[in-house]
Design an enzyme around this catalytic site. Sequence first.
Site, PDB file in Angstrom:
ATOM      1  N   ARG A  41       0.831  -1.221   0.000  1.00  0.00           N
ATOM      2  CA  ARG A  41       0.000   0.000   0.000  1.00  0.00           C
ATOM      3  C   ARG A  41       0.861   1.265   0.000  1.00  0.00           C
ATOM      4  O   ARG A  41       0.422   2.325  -0.426  1.00  0.00           O
ATOM      5  CB  ARG A  41      -0.975   0.009   1.175  1.00  0.00           C
ATOM      6  CG  ARG A  41      -0.304  -0.018   2.528  1.00  0.00           C
ATOM      7  CD  ARG A  41      -1.301  -0.150   3.674  1.00  0.00           C
ATOM      8  NE  ARG A  41      -0.663  -0.680   4.856  1.00  0.00           N
ATOM      9  CZ  ARG A  41      -0.806  -0.186   6.082  1.00  0.00           C
ATOM     10  NH1 ARG A  41      -1.572   0.851   6.289  1.00  0.00           N
ATOM     11  NH2 ARG A  41      -0.196  -0.740   7.105  1.00  0.00           N
ATOM     12  N   SER A  58      -4.358   5.083   6.429  1.00  0.00           N
ATOM     13  CA  SER A  58      -4.001   3.669   6.274  1.00  0.00           C
ATOM     14  C   SER A  58      -3.833   3.240   4.823  1.00  0.00           C
ATOM     15  O   SER A  58      -3.083   2.317   4.534  1.00  0.00           O
ATOM     16  CB  SER A  58      -4.951   2.745   7.026  1.00  0.00           C
ATOM     17  OG  SER A  58      -6.226   3.240   7.115  1.00  0.00           O
ATOM     18  N   GLU A  66     -18.620   4.775   0.948  1.00  0.00           N
ATOM     19  CA  GLU A  66     -17.845   4.322  -0.212  1.00  0.00           C
ATOM     20  C   GLU A  66     -18.613   4.476  -1.513  1.00  0.00           C
ATOM     21  O   GLU A  66     -18.026   4.782  -2.559  1.00  0.00           O
ATOM     22  CB  GLU A  66     -17.420   2.862  -0.028  1.00  0.00           C
ATOM     23  CG  GLU A  66     -16.444   2.637   1.128  1.00  0.00           C
ATOM     24  CD  GLU A  66     -17.127   2.561   2.499  1.00  0.00           C
ATOM     25  OE1 GLU A  66     -18.375   2.533   2.545  1.00  0.00           O
ATOM     26  OE2 GLU A  66     -16.408   2.544   3.507  1.00  0.00           O
ATOM     27  N   PHE A  92     -14.434  -2.800   1.085  1.00  0.00           N
ATOM     28  CA  PHE A  92     -15.536  -1.837   1.009  1.00  0.00           C
ATOM     29  C   PHE A  92     -15.557  -1.115  -0.338  1.00  0.00           C
ATOM     30  O   PHE A  92     -16.611  -0.694  -0.797  1.00  0.00           O
ATOM     31  CB  PHE A  92     -15.430  -0.846   2.174  1.00  0.00           C
ATOM     32  CG  PHE A  92     -15.102  -1.544   3.472  1.00  0.00           C
ATOM     33  CD1 PHE A  92     -15.858  -2.630   3.878  1.00  0.00           C
ATOM     34  CD2 PHE A  92     -14.021  -1.173   4.246  1.00  0.00           C
ATOM     35  CE1 PHE A  92     -15.554  -3.326   5.039  1.00  0.00           C
ATOM     36  CE2 PHE A  92     -13.713  -1.859   5.417  1.00  0.00           C
ATOM     37  CZ  PHE A  92     -14.475  -2.935   5.823  1.00  0.00           C
ATOM     38  N   HIS A 138      -5.477  -3.263   1.883  1.00  0.00           N
ATOM     39  CA  HIS A 138      -5.887  -4.222   2.924  1.00  0.00           C
ATOM     40  C   HIS A 138      -6.601  -5.426   2.329  1.00  0.00           C
ATOM     41  O   HIS A 138      -7.541  -5.962   2.887  1.00  0.00           O
ATOM     42  CB  HIS A 138      -6.773  -3.542   3.974  1.00  0.00           C
ATOM     43  CG  HIS A 138      -6.081  -2.442   4.732  1.00  0.00           C
ATOM     44  ND1 HIS A 138      -5.560  -1.324   4.115  1.00  0.00           N
ATOM     45  CD2 HIS A 138      -5.818  -2.295   6.050  1.00  0.00           C
ATOM     46  CE1 HIS A 138      -5.010  -0.541   5.016  1.00  0.00           C
ATOM     47  NE2 HIS A 138      -5.140  -1.107   6.204  1.00  0.00           N
ATOM     48  N   ASP A 179      -7.747  -8.252  11.865  1.00  0.00           N
ATOM     49  CA  ASP A 179      -9.102  -7.720  11.722  1.00  0.00           C
ATOM     50  C   ASP A 179     -10.123  -8.814  11.377  1.00  0.00           C
ATOM     51  O   ASP A 179     -11.324  -8.623  11.540  1.00  0.00           O
ATOM     52  CB  ASP A 179      -9.142  -6.631  10.640  1.00  0.00           C
ATOM     53  CG  ASP A 179      -8.696  -5.280  11.194  1.00  0.00           C
ATOM     54  OD1 ASP A 179      -8.792  -5.087  12.422  1.00  0.00           O
ATOM     55  OD2 ASP A 179      -8.244  -4.437  10.403  1.00  0.00           O
ATOM     56  N   ARG A 225      -1.989  -4.669   3.213  1.00  0.00           N
ATOM     57  CA  ARG A 225      -1.730  -3.882   4.410  1.00  0.00           C
ATOM     58  C   ARG A 225      -0.392  -4.255   5.030  1.00  0.00           C
ATOM     59  O   ARG A 225       0.345  -3.401   5.505  1.00  0.00           O
ATOM     60  CB  ARG A 225      -2.826  -4.159   5.433  1.00  0.00           C
ATOM     61  CG  ARG A 225      -2.587  -3.486   6.749  1.00  0.00           C
ATOM     62  CD  ARG A 225      -3.398  -4.076   7.903  1.00  0.00           C
ATOM     63  NE  ARG A 225      -3.096  -3.352   9.127  1.00  0.00           N
ATOM     64  CZ  ARG A 225      -2.045  -3.589   9.907  1.00  0.00           C
ATOM     65  NH1 ARG A 225      -1.202  -4.546   9.598  1.00  0.00           N
ATOM     66  NH2 ARG A 225      -1.832  -2.867  10.986  1.00  0.00           N
TER      67      ARG A 225
END
Lengths: 283, 315
Positions: free
Chosen positions: B11, B38, B59, B84, B110, B118, B168
């Site tokens: 990322r 992030s 989004e 998302f 991510h 997560d 990520r």
Amino acid sequence: MPPSYEELKKLCTQFRKTIIEIIYEAKSGHPGGSLSLVEILTTLYYLHLNHDPKNPYWEERDRVVLSKGHGCPALYTVLAELGYFPKEELFKLRKLGSILQGHPVRVLNSDNSNLRYVPGIEVSTGSLGYGLSIAVGMCIGFKMDNKPNKVYTICSDGEHQEGSTWEAIMFAGVKKLDNLIEILDYNKLQQETKIDESVDISPLKEKYLAFNWQVYEVDGHSIEQLDSILTQAKQFQGKPKVIIAHTVKGKGVSFMENNVDWHGKAPDEKLKQLAIKEIVEKG
Amino acid sequence: MVTIYGTRASREGLGEGLLTVAEQYPNLVAVGADTADSTTLGLFAKKYPEKFINVGIAEQNAVGIAVGLSLVGKLPVVSTYSMFLVGRCWEEIRQSVCYNYTNVKLIGTHAGITVGLDGASHQILEDIAIMRVLPNMKVIVPSDAVEAKKIIIKMLDIDGPVYVRLSREKLPVITNENDEVEIGKGKILIDGDDCGIISCGVMVYESLVACEMLKNEGISCRVVNLHTIKPIDEEIIIDTAKKCKCIVTCEEHQVNGGLGSAVAEVLSRTYPVIQEFVGIENKFGESGLPDELMRKYHLKAENIVSKVKSVIKKK
């Protein structure tokens, strides 16, 4: 000289007739939500929109986003009369190879090597709840470049049941996007029922006010009222604007008016004749 | 030993890539959804706040706004967590981004099981499948942070929609600054003739490790970094099949519909050879450390080794 109200009313009669004819010819389409749009589109395109049908990609033009894409027979009819494309195209509505798809398309790209842009159509729509966000993006783009272009988006009442519509309403209010003018075709019917019989969206005025919009309400079949409110809305600064246009679904054809059965079907030969006779007589 | 140049998250290539070339693209606009730090879009946002739009946790609005920006001549780059961005917004992406033929660039971060702690709600394992099926869309999965940066820069020149999948987690960097990257072209990293291993993302590193392990057992493999899944590099796939006569595909994604399927689609109509798939086998992930998850879900080099051995036997 802009056309007179009388001339525009005559045009509206002609547009209604054409809408019925082309939906009949296509043997499918959405007469109810097209007929409710006629005065809205006519007033907008003939009296307020900064555009040039001879130069459809003119950079300084205002943008129109028909978020309720199923109302496109009305939009196509107005665009053809203005000269965006030949009127013959109207009778190819929904037919194979036509630029006039069942729901509007900006660029036909079934063959990637041969993109065909459709004059006058700014955005491909058809799935409800997307137009307002797209209009918001256009408004931000114009503001970033300090351009005066305005963005008009025409939304249905029913698509206020889509969550995505409210994401855009909230954002536009917070960001005070005053180059955005939404015209809400409030015909009070959706595909299957009256809106207040499914998930009611009222009170719309209060909701928009709470989201920091400037709100106007008009009779959406009165060219005089639409003209006057559009003039005010264009001048108002500091907030996005919504014109809640109270309309009648199927307006102008008694058996279609306020009748959910005429959301998405074409009349047969007999009913077409009846509808046109009524439209002409009333006009 | 596989040479690595430290560990970094792919990322990071997003923010660094955009910052590197921002001045050359005056119409560049970044759209974020409460995740700019992030995704690393924040690097661009800090330097060019007037060209950054944070839509909040919305989004669908982010994608719609990007479409509108594109239609008035901007070059919008939208980024948030891939789950998302392309999961929630698939229909907007189909209807508004792709069908409209807009110049919207979607950067999903991510992605994959390596998002780790997560848990499965955030570990998108279906994005390659749902993006590559869309007409007009291009799909790219860089193998590391260095490659990601180059791809982010190059995709700005592509006409039309692009989806780039980033990770990520800090993962091994296997390419270096001087390596050439061409979107749409795979790259042979190691050549061999017993089996062709075709991989993307973090699985390229695992494939290189597997190749070393197999070499010690006398098995020679070709390892192909196939970062661009659409448009797919048919030439390199067919050439690998002709040379090795069997293929193992490796991806941090469901085995259905992703890189492996894309390779199989090419081979089944051109040069069919036996193929094995390393990937997530029709399951959701769970919370855990990235390495623990890769082990549990059979994405490690030793899993590639066993698939290579089994596919060679079926030649």
